[in-house]
Design a protein around this motif. Structure first.
Motif, mmCIF file in Angstrom:
data_model
loop_
_atom_site.group_PDB
_atom_site.id
_atom_site.type_symbol
_atom_site.label_atom_id
_atom_site.label_comp_id
_atom_site.label_asym_id
_atom_site.label_seq_id
_atom_site.Cartn_x
_atom_site.Cartn_y
_atom_site.Cartn_z
ATOM 1 N N GLY A 13 4.038 -29.411 -8.720
ATOM 2 C CA GLY A 13 4.605 -30.729 -9.003
ATOM 3 C C GLY A 13 6.115 -30.779 -8.856
ATOM 4 O O GLY A 13 6.777 -29.798 -8.554
ATOM 5 N N GLN A 14 6.655 -31.986 -9.081
ATOM 6 C CA GLN A 14 8.096 -32.186 -8.974
ATOM 7 C C GLN A 14 8.804 -31.637 -10.215
ATOM 8 O O GLN A 14 8.244 -31.627 -11.302
ATOM 9 N N ASP A 15 10.039 -31.182 -10.012
ATOM 10 C CA ASP A 15 10.865 -30.765 -11.135
ATOM 11 C C ASP A 15 12.321 -31.034 -10.777
ATOM 12 O O ASP A 15 12.604 -31.725 -9.788
ATOM 13 N N GLU A 16 13.248 -30.483 -11.550
ATOM 14 C CA GLU A 16 14.658 -30.812 -11.319
ATOM 15 C C GLU A 16 15.193 -30.260 -10.001
ATOM 16 O O GLU A 16 16.257 -30.686 -9.543
ATOM 17 N N ARG A 17 14.452 -29.340 -9.355
ATOM 18 C CA ARG A 17 14.894 -28.798 -8.083
ATOM 19 C C ARG A 17 13.910 -29.094 -6.949
ATOM 20 O O ARG A 17 14.013 -28.533 -5.872
ATOM 21 N N THR A 18 12.951 -29.997 -7.211
ATOM 22 C CA THR A 18 11.920 -30.293 -6.213
ATOM 23 C C THR A 18 11.604 -31.778 -6.202
ATOM 24 O O THR A 18 11.415 -32.387 -7.261
ATOM 25 N N LEU A 19 11.512 -32.361 -5.000
ATOM 26 C CA LEU A 19 11.218 -33.781 -4.840
ATOM 27 C C LEU A 19 10.161 -33.980 -3.769
ATOM 28 O O LEU A 19 10.169 -33.281 -2.745
ATOM 29 N N PHE A 20 9.251 -34.942 -3.979
ATOM 30 C CA PHE A 20 8.259 -35.321 -2.983
ATOM 31 C C PHE A 20 8.536 -36.756 -2.551
ATOM 32 O O PHE A 20 8.644 -37.652 -3.395
ATOM 33 N N LEU A 21 8.599 -37.013 -1.238
ATOM 34 C CA LEU A 21 8.852 -38.362 -0.731
ATOM 35 C C LEU A 21 7.971 -38.636 0.487
ATOM 36 O O LEU A 21 7.716 -37.728 1.285
ATOM 37 N N PRO A 22 7.512 -39.903 0.669
ATOM 38 C CA PRO A 22 6.723 -40.252 1.854
ATOM 39 C C PRO A 22 7.633 -40.376 3.076
ATOM 40 O O PRO A 22 8.850 -40.538 2.953
ATOM 41 N N GLN A 23 7.030 -40.352 4.283
ATOM 42 C CA GLN A 23 7.852 -40.403 5.494
ATOM 43 C C GLN A 23 8.424 -41.788 5.760
ATOM 44 O O GLN A 23 9.416 -41.929 6.481
ATOM 45 N N ASP A 24 7.816 -42.847 5.168
ATOM 46 C CA ASP A 24 8.303 -44.205 5.459
ATOM 47 C C ASP A 24 9.446 -44.638 4.548
ATOM 48 O O ASP A 24 9.815 -45.808 4.514
ATOM 49 N N ILE A 25 10.047 -43.741 3.808
ATOM 50 C CA ILE A 25 11.193 -44.066 2.974
ATOM 51 C C ILE A 25 12.376 -44.439 3.876
ATOM 52 O O ILE A 25 12.527 -43.915 4.979
ATOM 53 N N SER A 26 13.213 -45.354 3.424
ATOM 54 C CA SER A 26 14.352 -45.779 4.236
ATOM 55 C C SER A 26 15.395 -44.667 4.290
ATOM 56 O O SER A 26 15.483 -43.837 3.372
ATOM 57 N N PRO A 27 16.191 -44.619 5.363
ATOM 58 C CA PRO A 27 17.239 -43.588 5.449
ATOM 59 C C PRO A 27 18.194 -43.625 4.253
ATOM 60 O O PRO A 27 18.626 -42.567 3.767
ATOM 61 N N GLU A 28 18.525 -44.827 3.760
ATOM 62 C CA GLU A 28 19.441 -44.944 2.627
ATOM 63 C C GLU A 28 18.850 -44.322 1.365
ATOM 64 O O GLU A 28 19.538 -43.601 0.627
ATOM 65 N N ASP A 29 17.563 -44.612 1.103
ATOM 66 C CA ASP A 29 16.929 -44.039 -0.090
ATOM 67 C C ASP A 29 16.756 -42.527 0.048
ATOM 68 O O ASP A 29 16.907 -41.787 -0.929
ATOM 69 N N LEU A 30 16.435 -42.061 1.257
ATOM 70 C CA LEU A 30 16.336 -40.623 1.482
ATOM 71 C C LEU A 30 17.668 -39.950 1.185
ATOM 72 O O LEU A 30 17.724 -38.901 0.522
ATOM 73 N N ALA A 31 18.764 -40.571 1.633
ATOM 74 C CA ALA A 31 20.096 -40.014 1.384
ATOM 75 C C ALA A 31 20.402 -39.986 -0.106
ATOM 76 O O ALA A 31 21.009 -39.037 -0.609
ATOM 77 N N ARG A 32 19.976 -41.027 -0.848
ATOM 78 C CA ARG A 32 20.229 -41.071 -2.294
ATOM 79 C C ARG A 32 19.483 -39.944 -3.008
ATOM 80 O O ARG A 32 20.038 -39.264 -3.877
ATOM 81 N N ALA A 34 18.364 -37.089 -1.662
ATOM 82 C CA ALA A 34 18.907 -35.790 -1.253
ATOM 83 C C ALA A 34 20.249 -35.529 -1.947
ATOM 84 O O ALA A 34 20.511 -34.421 -2.436
ATOM 85 N N ALA A 35 21.097 -36.565 -2.025
ATOM 86 C CA ALA A 35 22.377 -36.406 -2.724
ATOM 87 C C ALA A 35 22.154 -36.186 -4.214
ATOM 88 O O ALA A 35 22.901 -35.440 -4.860
ATOM 89 N N GLY A 36 21.108 -36.823 -4.775
ATOM 90 C CA GLY A 36 20.790 -36.621 -6.186
ATOM 91 C C GLY A 36 20.440 -35.179 -6.491
ATOM 92 O O GLY A 36 20.817 -34.637 -7.538
ATOM 93 N N LEU A 37 19.703 -34.534 -5.566
ATOM 94 C CA LEU A 37 19.419 -33.100 -5.720
ATOM 95 C C LEU A 37 20.704 -32.284 -5.638
ATOM 96 O O LEU A 37 20.956 -31.397 -6.451
ATOM 97 N N ALA A 38 21.525 -32.588 -4.624
ATOM 98 C CA ALA A 38 22.763 -31.830 -4.414
ATOM 99 C C ALA A 38 23.719 -31.981 -5.593
ATOM 100 O O ALA A 38 24.428 -31.041 -5.953
ATOM 101 N N ASN A 39 23.728 -33.174 -6.221
ATOM 102 C CA ASN A 39 24.643 -33.425 -7.341
ATOM 103 C C ASN A 39 24.207 -32.744 -8.630
ATOM 104 O O ASN A 39 24.963 -32.696 -9.603
ATOM 105 N N HIS A 40 22.967 -32.221 -8.656
ATOM 106 C CA HIS A 40 22.507 -31.511 -9.853
ATOM 107 C C HIS A 40 22.524 -30.007 -9.562
ATOM 108 O O HIS A 40 23.562 -29.370 -9.668
ATOM 109 N N LYS A 41 21.397 -29.438 -9.149
ATOM 110 C CA LYS A 41 21.328 -27.996 -8.933
ATOM 111 C C LYS A 41 20.966 -27.620 -7.502
ATOM 112 O O LYS A 41 20.827 -26.446 -7.190
#
Length: 511
Positions: A13-32, A34-41
């Motif tokens: 499952g997902q945790d603070e270092r793992t995210l699951f996303l569908p392929q139809d997510i918008s580029p802007e949301d994907l960037a948010r 990915a940056a959210g992961l980078a801004n934490h751990k």
């Protein structure tokens, strides 16, 4: 990453270092995200997966599309490594996102933060990762402190790797590697920039702790040779390789149609140890890295211990933590380090493959020493491992650890082997059960033993179906005269071989 490893990771499952996303997510949301992961751990973002961990597929996405979008939407601050994993249920993109040394914004004033459950805006005053010293700009550092020859060396390294960065002009290349920053409108090198391309004078003036001292010891007491090196990291690693290889012995073993090179110290292993010392050391400390080269071991010591949470007992399994993300990211792009933290795995695998011991970590209050041992070569064991891997289609790292441990101690219980594997007992039990089914281990009275076949004897007996001279046994089996005689005498004592004739007419044949 294999499909089986992906399924195992999705099942957790997902945790603070793992995210699951569908392929139809918008580029802007994907960037948010990915940056959210980078801004934490930092961590891994799996694209083409439902929130529940079900594979949906990401057939319509190309890795370059993803990296380009993230690079553009984060103003060049985020460029994850994208791994394609394909299997029976479709195609998944695994984005390995490094921890960021500073907050990454997506859009005006929007600093996303992933806490393991949801994506939110970073609250004012909420702590970011500890400041990265290698991302800082030293007050006295200027662009003139970079050596054009070393910048050219970086470009050549990138060209050899086929990296698109190699085509960039010098300043753009250095910015892309995180080696330059703009400070009040002036372009200046970061600490990582000085460490990778600084002049000798600049290193001596600004970062004297970048020195590495190499010692060669003919005996335990004292040293017979010493060289102190204060050079940018790529040049430093080249010189250390020259010094070690000049005193590094190699032996050759023939296994079937293949010829194996067995070095006292494998080049990939000691390079990994040296790079780890540089990437994970405490660069604020004024102490130097020391390399002590003995005939029976290589010791690499660096200031600063393990990052918080990592110990010698869990270093193999703990998710990677980087003390100096800016330097680590640049070295990754240059091909010196693995993004996913598989360097320790590589050291274990190569050492155990050639019958050597796992690396030993010695912790001190303000330092860490990694020891690589060079025991007496066990030719029969190395051949047995090579032939078993060929017969069984390869070993996992867990298999090598268990086999190597039992070879050293003879027998062990589940608790002891779980510690050696750095796994919970139930996970270790599954590994050992599989090895029993493969015929590698046997279990007697709750204790595990190696179920070793005498592969060398089997090959000799097959060869001796017809009478053979000792020289033929040496040549075909790749043995020295002494080892061939020892093998033939043992087989005679065991009643499996007999000697026929005398003197020059002596032949050996299977009974």
């Amino acid at each position: 990453m294999t499909w089986e490893e992906l399924e195992e990771r999705l099942a957790r499952g997902q945790d603070e270092r793992t995210l699951f996303l569908p392929q139809d997510i918008s580029p802007e949301d994907l960037a948010r995200y990915a940056a959210g992961l980078a801004n934490h751990k930092g961590g891994t973002l799996f694209l083409g997966v439902s929130p529940e961990g079900k594979v949906l597929g990401a057939q319509d996405l190309h890795p370059l599309q993803v990296t380009h979008a993230l690079f553009e939407l984060t103003q060049g601050l985020l460029l994850p490594y994208v791994e394609v994993v394909e299997g029976p249920w479709g195609r998944v993109l695994a984005l390995h996102v490094p921890q960021s040394p500073a907050a990454i914004a997506v859009g005006t004033g929007r600093v996303p933060f992933w806490d393991g459950r949801r994506l939110s805006e970073l609250k004012v005053g909420q702590s970011l990762p500890e400041p990265d010293f290698t991302a800082q700009v030293l007050p006295a550092a200027s662009l003139s402190d970079l050596d054009p020859v070393e910048v050219l060396r970086l470009r050549r390294i990138l060209e050899e790797r086929g990296s698109a960065l190699a085509a960039l002009p010098d300043l753009e290349l250095l910015f892309a590697l995180g080696l330059l920053e703009r400070v009040e409108g002036e372009v200046r090198p970061t600490v990582a920039g000085l460490l990778l391309a600084g002049t000798s004078l600049a290193l001596k003036r600004l970062l004297p702790q970048a020195e590495v001292s190499y010692y060669f010891h003919e005996a335990e007491e004292g040293y017979s040779f010493r060289e102190d090196l204060l050079r940018p990291i790529p040049a430093l690693l080249e010189r250390l390789k020259e010094l070690i290889q000049a005193r590094n012995r190699v032996r050759y073993l023939t296994v079937g149609l293949f010829r194996l090179e067995v070095w006292d110290f494998d080049q990939e292993v000691y390079r990994e140890a040296l790079v780890n010392a540089l990437v994970h050391r405490d660069w604020r400390s004024k102490d130097a890295i020391q390399v002590h080269h003995y005939r029976d071991r290589l010791e690499v010591s660096n200031p600063g211990g393990f990052p918080p949470g990592i110990t010698p007992e869990n270093v193999l399994r703990h998710p990677p933590k980087r003390r100096n993300p800016r330097l680590a990211e640049a070295l990754y792009r240059l091909g010196y380090v693995e993004r996913a933290g598989s360097g320790v795995d590589k050291m274990y695998r190569l050492l155990l493959k050639y019958g050597k011991e796992p690396p030993e970590y010695r912790l001190f209050p303000e330092a860490l020493t990694l020891v690589l041992y060079n025991p007496e070569l066990d030719e029969a064991f190395v051949r047995e491992i090579a032939e078993a891997q060929e017969r069984l289609g390869g070993f996992s790292l867990d298999h090598l650890i268990a086999v190597g441990y039992l070879r050293r101690v003879g027998e062990a219980g589940l608790e002891e082997l779980a510690r050696a594997l750095q796994l919970p007992e139930e996970a270790a039990r599954r590994v050992l059960s599989r090895m029993e089914r493969m015929g590698l281990l046997r279990k007697e009275g709750g204790r595990y033993h190696l179920a070793r076949r005498d592969l060398l004897a089997e090959r000799a007996l097959a060869l001796l179906e017809a009478p053979r001279r000792r020289q033929e046994v040496e040549r075909v089996l790749g043995l020295s005269r002494k080892r061939a005689l020892e093998l033939l005498r043992r087989l005679i004592r065991e009643g499996r071989v007999e000697r026929v004739g005398r003197g020059a007419a002596t032949r050996y044949r299977r009974r």
